[in-house]
Structures are given as C-alpha cells and as structure tokens.
Design an enzyme around this catalytic site. Structure first.
Site, PDB file in Angstrom:
ATOM      1  CG  LEU A 226      -1.951   1.141   1.116  1.00 36.00           C
ATOM      2  CD1 LEU A 226      -2.832   1.295   0.245  1.00 36.00           C
ATOM      3  CD2 LEU A 226      -2.478   1.125   2.730  1.00 36.00           C
ATOM      4  CG  ASP A 227      -0.864   4.657  -0.126  1.00 35.35           C
ATOM      5  OD1 ASP A 227      -1.446   4.547  -1.146  1.00 35.35           O
ATOM      6  OD2 ASP A 227      -1.320   5.065   1.116  1.00 35.35           O
ATOM      7  CB  ALA A 228       5.122   0.972  -0.674  1.00 35.55           C
TER       8      ALA A 228
END
Length: 282
Positions: A226-228
């Site tokens: 997530l969001d990486a």
C-alpha cells in the site's frame, strides 16, 4: 510533430550514446530531444530520445528489428513508441470529483494526449459529469465482505477497453495483488500526502495531529504494498498551526490535481523509467 520515442535502460558503460546516435544518424534520424542519466549508485544508464518520424525510412516494426542487435549488445531494456498512437486510459474514481474533473478538463482541452476509454467507479455520483464528456461510465459497486466479483469486473472492463494505463483519481479502494501484478507500472495512483509520510487513510488528519508545516501529494505506480510503489511526481503546500483539517483538505486538493496531471502526462510522454522501486523522470 509526429515523433518516435526511444527509451532505454541498461548497465552503464562506454559507447552507449555513440552507438545509439550513430544508428540514428545512419538512418537520417533527426533527434528533437535527448535526455541521459548515469546512476553511479546502481551502475545503470538511462536514455530517452525523441526522433522525427518523417526523418526515418521505416516504421516501428522495422525500427525494432534494425535496433535489436544494439539492444542485445548492451543488454538494454528498451521500447520505442509512436506519438501518432495515443495511449488508451481508463480512469477510476469514487465520490470525490476534483482529480477526475481536472483530468477530464485537461483531456477535453487537448492538454493530455491520450484516449480516455472509460471511467469506472464504485459509486454513481460522478456519472453525469463523465457522460457530459461523452465517455462511458461503469458503476461497479464493491461489496466490503466480498470484493472479488467487483475486481473481476474491473479487470474485464480494463481488458475490454484495451487500456494501456489505469489512473486511480481518488479511487478509494485497494486493488488486489493480482491486478497490481498484471498491470505493473501501468496503474497510477494519487495519494493525498507527501509519501512516505502518512500512508493509508486520512493522511490530512494524521498531518494535523503531527503539526506538520508542509502537506503534499504523491503520484506513484501501484504495487501490492500500500502506497509504496515507485514515485513519479510530488509537490507540497505550506500550512500553519491556524489551519484546520478542513483547510488542509482544501489546500491538498489543489496539490493533488496538479501532481496527478503532471505524473500522468510524464507517463503518457514516455518520460518515466522505473528501476527497482525508484524512477528516472526525464
């Protein structure tokens, strides 16, 4: 002007630029833009050239065939694209309209050189705005207890419309790992914080509690984590102790729109080269 975009990444070494330039010159290729970057840490070299299509004696397939020996010699990861062939884009959004409306306006104003194939949403709120632009709108509700059928339909729609890039314009659902893998480096997300700070939900609330003086937005490729994913573009705006969470959300929306539009444009223009979890953006 119609151009071919030649994008290359390979282990760094002597003679790469000379070999590519000599190849283009030998076929009368007229370079209109050239960008190079040598990453001394990783030992890799990155290159992007734009060549006038009318200066070359062949099309894309013949170019690929003629250039293949050079690519093999230098172990290149490379691609060649034609600006006459617009990329097909699928936009996804939930209820918030600011990012989607901005992209639709830029597309309508010919600022984004692409074909928007459709918009997919887990809500019906934005239908009238999208259909005003003459773009198909698909409402695909996501059942919290069983998301698999919804994402199977999303995958079907993306394939049906031959999408080359998917843009999550504030689509407030986490894509399943299989979809992230299938469309690696082809799904672009806008996250409403300056990553890696404030990952996940309600980043403006997190920022307010932390008392930060800068808030921002991050455009990145979607991965299973997530969001990486690899970051394409970021920007910030200054805030102070007197700004409420509502103020931060309002300021942040402006940054989100600009960052997403720039990130998508860089992708459409083949300016983004991914290496590991980093990007080189020419």
């Amino acid at each position: 002007m119609r151009t071919f975009r030649l994008v290359i990444a390979c282990p760094d070494g002597v003679g790469i630029v000379a070999k590519v330039s000599n190849f283009l010159a030998s076929h009368n290729g007229w370079i209109t833009e050239a960008s190079h970057h040598s990453d001394t840490h990783s030992g890799w070299f990155f290159m992007r050239h734009e060549i006038r299509a009318d200066s070359l004696p062949f099309g894309l397939e013949a170019f690929r065939e003629a250039f293949a020996p050079i690519a093999e010699e230098f172990s290149m990861v490379w691609r060649i694209t034609d600006t006459a062939q617009k990329k097909r884009v699928v936009l996804m959004a939930s209820r918030e309209s600011h990012c989607l409306a901005d992209l639709l306006h830029r597309w309508h104003s010919d600022e984004l050189d692409c074909d928007i194939a459709c918009v997919i949403s887990n809500h019906n709120d934005l239908r009238s705005m999208v259909e005003w632009h003459g773009i198909p709108y698909y409402h695909v509700p996501v059942e919290p207890q069983n998301k698999e059928p919804a994402f199977a339909e999303v995958s079907r729609l993306v394939k049906h419309h031959d999408a080359e890039v998917v843009v999550l314009a504030r689509y407030m659902q986490i894509l399943p790992p299989a979809l992230c893998t299938e469309y690696a480096h082809k799904v672009i997300n806008i996250h409403h914080s300056f990553l890696p700070s404030f990952v996940g939900a309600k980043p403006y609330h997190q920022a307010s509690l932390r008392g930060v003086k800068l808030i921002g937005a991050t455009c990145h490729y979607v991965t299973e984590e997530l969001d990486a994913g690899p970051i394409i573009e970021q920007d910030v705006v200054r805030v102070s102790h007197s700004d409420s969470i509502e103020d931060m959300v309002r300021f942040g929306r402006d940054v989100e729109k600009m960052v997403l539009a720039r990130g998508l444009r860089y992708h459409l223009e083949d300016r983004v080269l991914v290496h590991g979890n980093k990007t080189v953006v020419f």
